[in-house]
Design an enzyme around this catalytic site. Structure first.
Site, short mmCIF file in Angstrom:
data_model
loop_
_atom_site.label_atom_id
_atom_site.label_comp_id
_atom_site.label_asym_id
_atom_site.label_seq_id
_atom_site.Cartn_x
_atom_site.Cartn_y
_atom_site.Cartn_z
N ARG A 95 6.20 -51.57 5.56
CA ARG A 95 5.94 -52.80 4.76
C ARG A 95 7.13 -53.57 4.63
O ARG A 95 8.26 -52.98 4.26
CB ARG A 95 5.47 -52.45 3.27
CG ARG A 95 4.89 -53.29 2.14
CD ARG A 95 3.76 -54.13 2.85
NE ARG A 95 3.16 -54.91 1.83
CZ ARG A 95 1.93 -55.76 2.17
NH1 ARG A 95 1.79 -55.89 3.47
NH2 ARG A 95 1.42 -56.32 1.30
N THR A 147 -4.86 -59.70 9.24
CA THR A 147 -4.17 -58.72 9.59
C THR A 147 -4.60 -58.01 10.76
O THR A 147 -5.77 -58.60 11.39
CB THR A 147 -4.18 -57.72 8.43
OG1 THR A 147 -3.74 -58.33 7.30
CG2 THR A 147 -3.75 -56.26 8.51
N THR A 160 0.66 -56.57 9.86
CA THR A 160 0.39 -57.80 9.38
C THR A 160 1.19 -58.98 9.40
O THR A 160 2.29 -58.41 9.14
CB THR A 160 -0.63 -57.79 8.15
OG1 THR A 160 -1.28 -59.26 7.74
CG2 THR A 160 0.23 -57.51 6.96
N ASN A 207 0.27 -61.27 7.16
CA ASN A 207 -0.55 -61.74 6.26
C ASN A 207 -1.69 -62.58 6.56
O ASN A 207 -2.44 -62.43 6.78
CB ASN A 207 0.32 -62.06 5.03
CG ASN A 207 -0.37 -62.20 3.72
OD1 ASN A 207 -1.39 -61.51 3.52
ND2 ASN A 207 -0.11 -62.80 2.50
N SER A 249 -0.21 -53.69 -1.08
CA SER A 249 -1.04 -54.03 -0.16
C SER A 249 -2.51 -53.51 -0.38
O SER A 249 -2.66 -52.75 -1.13
CB SER A 249 -0.23 -53.47 1.25
OG SER A 249 -1.31 -53.58 2.16
N SER A 250 -3.22 -53.89 0.73
CA SER A 250 -4.59 -53.32 0.65
C SER A 250 -4.72 -52.44 1.90
O SER A 250 -6.08 -51.84 2.26
CB SER A 250 -5.78 -54.23 0.74
OG SER A 250 -5.85 -54.86 -0.76
N1 GLY Z 1 -1.37 -58.67 3.50
C1 GLY Z 1 -2.56 -58.09 3.03
C2 GLY Z 1 -2.38 -56.78 2.53
O1 GLY Z 1 -1.45 -56.05 2.76
O2 GLY Z 1 -3.20 -56.33 1.92
#
Ligand code: GLY
Length: 591
Positions: A119, A397, A415, A417, A468-469
């Protein structure tokens, strides 16, 4: 070896599947040790590839082919995943990238599983209120322009995976992407449109130099079939191939990146880049209805949310109702409402805040949270928190899945984003900047780009990873690989993954059927059940009758997620790679 591939948008399986030397293949598969036959082709036409020696499913066919070529040359799933990750930075520029970050789950054939966190982090110069104006109102700076960019993790993440689990030379894994960027590749309709849209948006923002990367020399848009070359990106990838991954973080390339970002108004320093490290973590690892689920821990909330959704499914006995019956969807939505309230308030980067993991992952805790569910009536989210609107920005993403003949598997989501991230290319490098800083809480109680209303746990701090998701996930059954699952889609990522897992485990559906089912999302706030355009009117009406506000998603083609996944067919033991056709693009390949 004959290649049998089926692409999401291009071509189809040419004739019969290749003959496979079963004995030789079996010896090559020590981790699985079970005879596998070629499974039958099924699912929506043109979206599925079958094989027994390896498979790749990604958002773009050239990139999938790069991964397959690595597997054919004897590389393992991690080698192939690294090559696909670099290739998508060339062929799927809205989301594939080297200027962003992501998460990877690696499951070795032995069943040992690890999570790789690459990340982005906030630059050292970042401050808690950096996106608030003098009145304390959030500005657009977290979404557009160089100040939106976190310090990228991709190259370090791929390097960590490669060092720990790869077998081929690093330069060989980057080389196909250098070639694709230098020699170019013919655009399909989807990517021609995508580049034209991106250039238009960049011009509107005044980012004319960045726009030029995505249009012809005379300023016109590319047409389908035109070959798109990216010489600057080719040079950057060549440096990474030749000098190794650290060249992104220190030395002349790093200096060029920092100089470019600072000229564009960003905060990066050479010290920020030098300090970046990817982290290997214990995955979130739990049992669900006889299956092992291996998924991502914080700083992604994906694994915790997935755990809570599946625990909720078990507690509320969702699978006693038909798939996507109003009773089933109601219980599912009520679970999401409570789970996302936890996600937004309680989870953040574990290096900076305490995350109550033990409690959040416990079934007793989830059961307690679900005690207030009324099977006949929606609970307003205002009884859990306050509601706010979800904007129409498409969550961009991208997810890819890879498996090799030995049973090593990679589930990777990464991603920029938003689509094309911060809408800026670092001059002379071809590197598109992420706008991942928007995933932080710019201001508690104010929605981010995805409408997520988050709390102080996810406040901006220098060196911190934004919540993040992303939910790259691997499913095992009886100690054997069962599926590799993931998706893009911001907060809809985890619900997309959950719906696919529920279908293959509880509803006995094949992966092509599970991936092609319409998807439904709720995230606590705004208090809306988000449905795809293809969701049946009768289901929408039934949900409204239970007190839910139902709204069709407004981005893209009215779809949620893009789940490029792979399963092991339980009947035959063969691989079935599935490219998601709910959006254009996508390539599933196998051999
Ligand atoms: N950028 C979307 C996420 O990390 O959830």
């Amino acid at each position: 070896m004959t290649l049998c591939l089926v692409a999401g948008v291009v071509g189809g399986c040419k004739g019969a599947p290749p003959a496979v030397d079963a004995q030789a293949s079996k010896q090559d598969r020590p981790g699985e040790g079970r005879e596998r036959r070629m499974p039958a082709l099924e699912g929506p036409p043109g979206s599925v590839a079958v094989g027994v020696n390896g498979a790749v499913s990604s958002a773009e066919l050239h990139a999938s082919r790069v991964g397959l070529a690595v597997l054919e040359r004897g590389g393992n799933a991690v080698d192939a995943a690294v090559a696909v990750g670099f290739a998508l930075s060339v062929t799927h520029p809205s989301a594939g990238n080297i200027g962003g970050g992501g998460f990877m789950i690696v499951r070795e054939a032995s069943g040992r599983a690890r999570a790789i966190d690459y990340r982005e982090v906030a630059p050292a110069g970042a401050t808690r209120d950096m996106y608030l104006d003098e009145e304390g109102t959030p500005t657009q700076d977290s979404r557009v322009g160089a100040r939106a960019a976190g310090i990228p993790g991709d190259v370090a993440g791929f390097a960590l995976a490669h060092t720990k689990y790869g077998t081929m030379a690093w330069s060989e894994l980057v080389a196909p992407s250098v070639r694709l960027a230098r020699e170019g590749w013919p655009l399909d309709q989807f990517h021609a449109d995508d580049l034209a849209r991106a250039a238009g948006r960049m011009h509107k923002l005044g980012f004319h130099d960045s726009a030029k990367v995505f249009e012809q020399d005379d300023g016109t848009s590319y047409e389908p079939g035109d070959v798109w070359r990216q010489p600057d990106l080719a040079d950057t990838l060549q440096v990474i191939a030749t000098r190794g991954p650290r060249a992104f973080y220190e030395g002349p390339l790093a200096t060029a990146l920092v100089t470019g970002v600072r000229q564009l108004g960003g905060l990066w320093t050479e010290a920020d880049l030098r300090a970046y490290t990817a982290i290997e973590r214990d995955p979130v690892d739990f049992e669900y209805h006889g299956h092992r689920i291996i998924t991502m821990p914080p700083p992604s909330a994906g694994g915790v949310v997935l755990r809570q959704i599946l625990a909720g499914s078990d507690h509320l006995e969702m699978s006693t109702h038909a798939w996507q019956s109003s009773a089933m969807v109601h219980l599912y939505v009520e679970t999401l409402r409570r789970t996302y309230a936890d996600r937004n308030e309680l989870i953040g980067d574990p290096a900076f805040v305490d995350v109550p993991m033990e409690e959040l992952l416990s079934t007793a805790y989830v059961a307690n949270r679900l005690a207030s569910v009324d099977p006949n009536r929606a609970t307003p989210s205002s009884e859990v928190g306050a509601g706010l609107p979800l904007p129409a920005e498409s969550p961009q993403t991208t997810h890819f899945s890879v498996v090799d003949g030995a049973g090593n598997a990679v589930s990777n989501t990464y991603t920029l984003n938003g689509g094309f991230g911060a809408k800026l290319v670092v001059p002379g490098t071809g590197v598109i900047l992420n706008n991942e800083m928007d995933d932080f809480t710019a201001k508690p109680g104010t929605p981010n780009m995805f409408g997520l209303v988050q709390g102080p746990q996810n406040a901006i701090e220098p060196g911190k990873r934004m919540l993040s998701s992303m939910t790259p996930t691997i499913v095992e059954k009886d100690g054997r690989l069962r599926a590799i699952v993931g998706s893009p889609g911001g907060p809809t990522i985890t619900t997309t993954v959950a719906q696919i897992i529920l279908q293959i485990i509880d509803y006995d559906r094949t992966l092509p059927a599970a991936v092609s089912s319409a998807r439904i999302h709720h995230q606590w706030l705004p208090d809306k059940v988000r449905v795809e355009r293809r969701t049946p009117a009768a289901l929408r009406e039934s949900l409204r009758g239970l007190g839910h506000t139902v709204e069709e998603v407004r981005w893209g083609a009215g779809n949620i997620g893009h789940a490029n996944c792979i399963e092991v067919d339980p009947a035959t033991g063969g691989f079935r790679a599935v490219a998601d056709t709910s959006r254009d693009g996508g390539g599933a390949v196998a051999f």
